[in-house]
Design an enzyme around this catalytic site. Structure first.
Site, PDB file in Angstrom:
ATOM      1  N   GLY A   7       0.823  -1.228   0.000  1.00 18.91           N
ATOM      2  CA  GLY A   7       0.000   0.000   0.000  1.00 18.91           C
ATOM      3  C   GLY A   7       0.843   1.259   0.000  1.00 18.91           C
ATOM      4  O   GLY A   7       2.071   1.224   0.137  1.00 18.91           O
ATOM      5  N   ARG A  49       2.828  13.701  -8.184  1.00 20.20           N
ATOM      6  CA  ARG A  49       2.930  12.775  -9.317  1.00 20.20           C
ATOM      7  C   ARG A  49       1.596  12.682 -10.035  1.00 20.20           C
ATOM      8  O   ARG A  49       0.539  12.684  -9.403  1.00 20.20           O
ATOM      9  CB  ARG A  49       3.352  11.418  -8.776  1.00 20.20           C
ATOM     10  CG  ARG A  49       3.386  10.316  -9.789  1.00 20.20           C
ATOM     11  CD  ARG A  49       4.251   9.186  -9.303  1.00 20.20           C
ATOM     12  NE  ARG A  49       3.571   8.303  -8.363  1.00 20.20           N
ATOM     13  CZ  ARG A  49       4.157   7.215  -7.847  1.00 20.20           C
ATOM     14  NH1 ARG A  49       5.401   6.907  -8.154  1.00 20.20           N
ATOM     15  NH2 ARG A  49       3.498   6.450  -7.010  1.00 20.20           N
ATOM     16  N   ASP A 102       4.235  -4.657  -7.542  1.00 23.34           N
ATOM     17  CA  ASP A 102       3.585  -3.416  -7.089  1.00 23.34           C
ATOM     18  C   ASP A 102       4.118  -2.204  -7.839  1.00 23.34           C
ATOM     19  O   ASP A 102       3.616  -1.097  -7.662  1.00 23.34           O
ATOM     20  CB  ASP A 102       3.774  -3.220  -5.575  1.00 23.34           C
ATOM     21  CG  ASP A 102       5.226  -3.283  -5.161  1.00 23.34           C
ATOM     22  OD1 ASP A 102       5.877  -4.319  -5.424  1.00 23.34           O
ATOM     23  OD2 ASP A 102       5.736  -2.309  -4.586  1.00 23.34           O
ATOM     24  N   ASP A 147       7.459   4.606 -10.492  1.00 25.42           N
ATOM     25  CA  ASP A 147       8.392   4.402  -9.379  1.00 25.42           C
ATOM     26  C   ASP A 147       9.856   4.337  -9.820  1.00 25.42           C
ATOM     27  O   ASP A 147      10.451   3.278  -9.957  1.00 25.42           O
ATOM     28  CB  ASP A 147       8.011   3.160  -8.547  1.00 25.42           C
ATOM     29  CG  ASP A 147       6.956   3.523  -7.520  1.00 25.42           C
ATOM     30  OD1 ASP A 147       6.560   4.703  -7.471  1.00 25.42           O
ATOM     31  OD2 ASP A 147       6.527   2.636  -6.767  1.00 25.42           O
TER      32      ASP A 147
HETATM   33  P1  AMP Z   1       8.894   1.234  -3.337  1.00 22.46           P
HETATM   34  O1  AMP Z   1      10.151   0.480  -3.151  1.00 22.46           O
HETATM   35  O2  AMP Z   1       9.044   2.727  -3.310  1.00 22.46           O
HETATM   36  O3  AMP Z   1       8.092   0.767  -4.516  1.00 22.46           O
HETATM   37  O4  AMP Z   1       8.018   0.932  -2.031  1.00 22.46           O
HETATM   38  C1  AMP Z   1       7.662  -0.350  -1.596  1.00 22.46           C
HETATM   39  C2  AMP Z   1       6.717  -0.211  -0.430  1.00 22.46           C
HETATM   40  O5  AMP Z   1       7.367   0.426   0.674  1.00 22.46           O
HETATM   41  C3  AMP Z   1       5.479   0.614  -0.698  1.00 22.46           C
HETATM   42  O6  AMP Z   1       4.413   0.072   0.020  1.00 22.46           O
HETATM   43  C4  AMP Z   1       5.865   1.972  -0.172  1.00 22.46           C
HETATM   44  O7  AMP Z   1       4.753   2.769   0.149  1.00 22.46           O
HETATM   45  C5  AMP Z   1       6.657   1.600   1.064  1.00 22.46           C
HETATM   46  N1  AMP Z   1       7.605   2.650   1.442  1.00 22.46           N
HETATM   47  C6  AMP Z   1       8.722   3.002   0.784  1.00 22.46           C
HETATM   48  N2  AMP Z   1       9.362   4.001   1.431  1.00 22.46           N
HETATM   49  C7  AMP Z   1       8.617   4.318   2.516  1.00 22.46           C
HETATM   50  C8  AMP Z   1       8.746   5.270   3.589  1.00 22.46           C
HETATM   51  N3  AMP Z   1       9.767   6.116   3.664  1.00 22.46           N
HETATM   52  N4  AMP Z   1       7.772   5.280   4.523  1.00 22.46           N
HETATM   53  C9  AMP Z   1       6.746   4.439   4.466  1.00 22.46           C
HETATM   54  N5  AMP Z   1       6.574   3.518   3.495  1.00 22.46           N
HETATM   55  C10 AMP Z   1       7.491   3.444   2.534  1.00 22.46           C
HETATM   56 MG    MG Z   2       6.513   1.277  -5.460  1.00 24.88          MG
END
Ligand code: AMP
Ligand code: MG
Length: 490
Positions: free
Chosen positions: A90, A176, A252, A262
């Site tokens: 999420g 975004r 995701d 992303d």
């Molecule tokens: P990503 O690697 O950016 O695609 O993120 C993978 C998951 O980690 C997603 O559910 C993001 O919302 C969560 N996520 C990434 N960075 C953060 C953060 N700094 N705080 C909270 N959730 C994060």
């Molecule tokens: Mg992501």
């Protein structure tokens, strides 16, 4: 007198899919400051750039004020990360402000990323740092200029808050814009909760929003799956044709719309090596350049799973139908790839030997800058073959390849200069080169100096026109002994 920015939000996701989100407000920013605003995109969205490029806009894009008609929400999704399944990921640091209908009558999501904790944050702080926010801004806009489907950046603002990573970094929020934020992982989320009706609702919503024609098909859910597969196959073929490495093709991070999303540890390959991996966390090379087409198929097979009960009440039959479609993805990808690669070497007709001709060029290209080698190929047609052959590590191999290419070009029956110009329209001279990106992000992060970023943004958003004075932006990074590494934007 300043006017209130008007968005005319129309929030169909919130109306249709209540089990796929939580309402949540952004955390206030302390001392927000503009980093970048995208006037052209604001206009495309039917917004008033002048009203938005103001303190009122800053308040909205920093999460300090809620725009009229917006009810921010964090979307739920699941996902396979590096092959392992998480039933609940999420939006841990993103909030959908709402949807607008743009000037082309397309529905677009406007989302804040880095605006604080949400019910999906798990252990994370919900924040983003200036560097990763600007990286996403820059690469998204460069991809757009290259003609590749992508989410875009409307605004980047500094929050005035600190973000704690390995170092203390200045915080930022990206605004975004996406065709939607529905991912393969959104379907996996519905399925992981064992609720077939919820998956059906999501599929119906995605069909209506992205692939309305498939609603008329004999088997709409199967046709929907084929349409997503088609869009993603085309997308990955485009990535491959410009040397783009996404870096985290988790389920995701693959959209149903077929937009690139992303831009965490992504980067453009410089020296051609199919095994290139940039991401510091990709130890097995799962998401290397050459693996991207296989991962495309793997991810789509994960999308097929939640669709099984929708495709046919007879599970065996449903699996058969979906498997047939999955088996078509690789050939489909290859045909998209071949079309793109043909145009890179000036071919628009088809010959059965073209694939081999291109594969052989890539072999000759090993160790040579991918972007420059393709761009300079047109110069061979303009009589500068000596300079071009010397770009290659093994110029003699190029000498062997070149006459085969020349012979094939004769079949096209097109004037040489016309071919050269067509090649220059598909082979960029400027891509976001890693060392230039790092230079721009470092200046913005450590000196609050946006001049390097602005200059680089201007250059990479006009990627095909060679401009005198910008030679340094067309050159590969100076040789170093340390391989380039990227880090997740977390
Ligand atoms: P990503 O690697 O950016 O695609 O993120 C993978 C998951 O980690 C997603 O559910 C993001 O919302 C969560 N996520 C990434 N960075 C953060 C953060 N700094 N705080 C909270 N959730 C994060
Ligand atoms: Mg992501």
């Amino acid at each position: 007198m300043s006017h209130k920015p008007q968005f005319k939000f129309d929030n169909s996701f919130a109306r249709s899919l209540e089990s796929y989100f939580h309402y949540c407000d952004p955390e206030p920013a302390v001392a927000p400051k503009w980093l970048q605003f995208n006037h052209e995109l604001a206009e495309e969205l039917g917004l008033d750039p002048v009203t938005l490029d103001s303190d009122a806009g800053l308040a909205i894009f920093s999460g300090n004020e809620t725009a009229e008609g917006s009810k921010p929400l964090a979307q739920a999704y699941a996902g396979h990360q590096f092959g392992g399944f998480s039933p609940q990921l999420g939006d841990g640091r993103a909030l959908l402000l709402g949807e607008v209908i743009d000037t082309q009558q397309h529905r677009r999501d406007i989302q804040l990323k880095g605006s604080g904790r949400t019910p999906f944050s798990r252990g994370g702080d919900g924040k983003a740092a200036v560097g990763p926010v600007l990286r996403e801004y820059l690469i998204g806009e460069a991809m757009y200029a290259l003609g590749i489907p992508t989410t875009r950046a409307l605004a980047a603002i500094a929050t005035g808050k600190e973000v704690y990573r390995e170092n203390i970094l200045p915080g930022a929020i990206l605004t975004r814009v996406a065709a939607s934020h529905i991912r393969v992982g959104t379907f996996q989320y519905g399925a992981a909760r064992g609720n077939e009706d919820e998956v059906r609702k999501l599929a119906d919503y995605a069909i209506a929003r992205h692939y309305p024609d498939t609603a008329e098909a004999e088997n709409p859910y199967l046709a929907f799956f084929a349409a997503v597969a088609d869009a993603q196959a085309d997308l990955v073929a485009q990535w491959m044709s410009i040397g783009f490495i996404h870096g985290v093709m988790n389920t995701d991070n693959m959209t149903i719309s077929g937009e690139t999303i992303d831009f965490g540890p992504c980067a453009f390959m410089e020296s051609y090596d199919p095994g290139t991996v940039f991401s510091s966390i990709d130890h097995g090379g799962r998401y290397s350049y050459a693996n991207q087409p296989q991962i495309l198929v793997w991810n789509l097979a994960r999308l097929a799973e939640p669709l099984i009960p929708l495709v046919d009440p007879d599970q065996k039959r449903a699996v058969e139908l979906l498997t047939e479609t999955i088996e078509c993805i690789q050939p489909l990808y290859e045909s998209y790839w071949l079309t793109r690669m043909r145009s890179k070497i000036g071919l628009s007709k088809e010959d059965s030997l073209d694939s081999q001709l291109i594969q052989d060029l890539l072999k000759v290209m090993e160790g040579t800058d991918f972007t420059l080698a393709f761009r300079r190929l047109s110069q061979v047609l303009r009589g500068e073959r000596e300079i071009v052959r010397n770009l290659f590590k093994k110029p003699n191999d190029f000498d062997e390849w070149e006459p085969r290419w020349r012979k094939r070009l004769e079949q096209e029956g097109v004037a040489t200069e016309e071919t050269a110009q067509a090649m220059d329209r598909v082979n960029p001279i400027y891509i976001p080169r890693n060392h230039k990106v790092e230079e721009a992000l470092a200046a913005a992060t450590h000196q609050a100096d946006m001049t390097f970023f602005s200059k680089l943004l201007t250059i990479v958003t006009r990627p095909f026109e060679e401009v005198e004075g910008n030679e340094a932006y067309a050159e590969p990074a100076p040789a170093t002994s340390i391989p380039y590494r990227t880090f997740c934007g977390t």
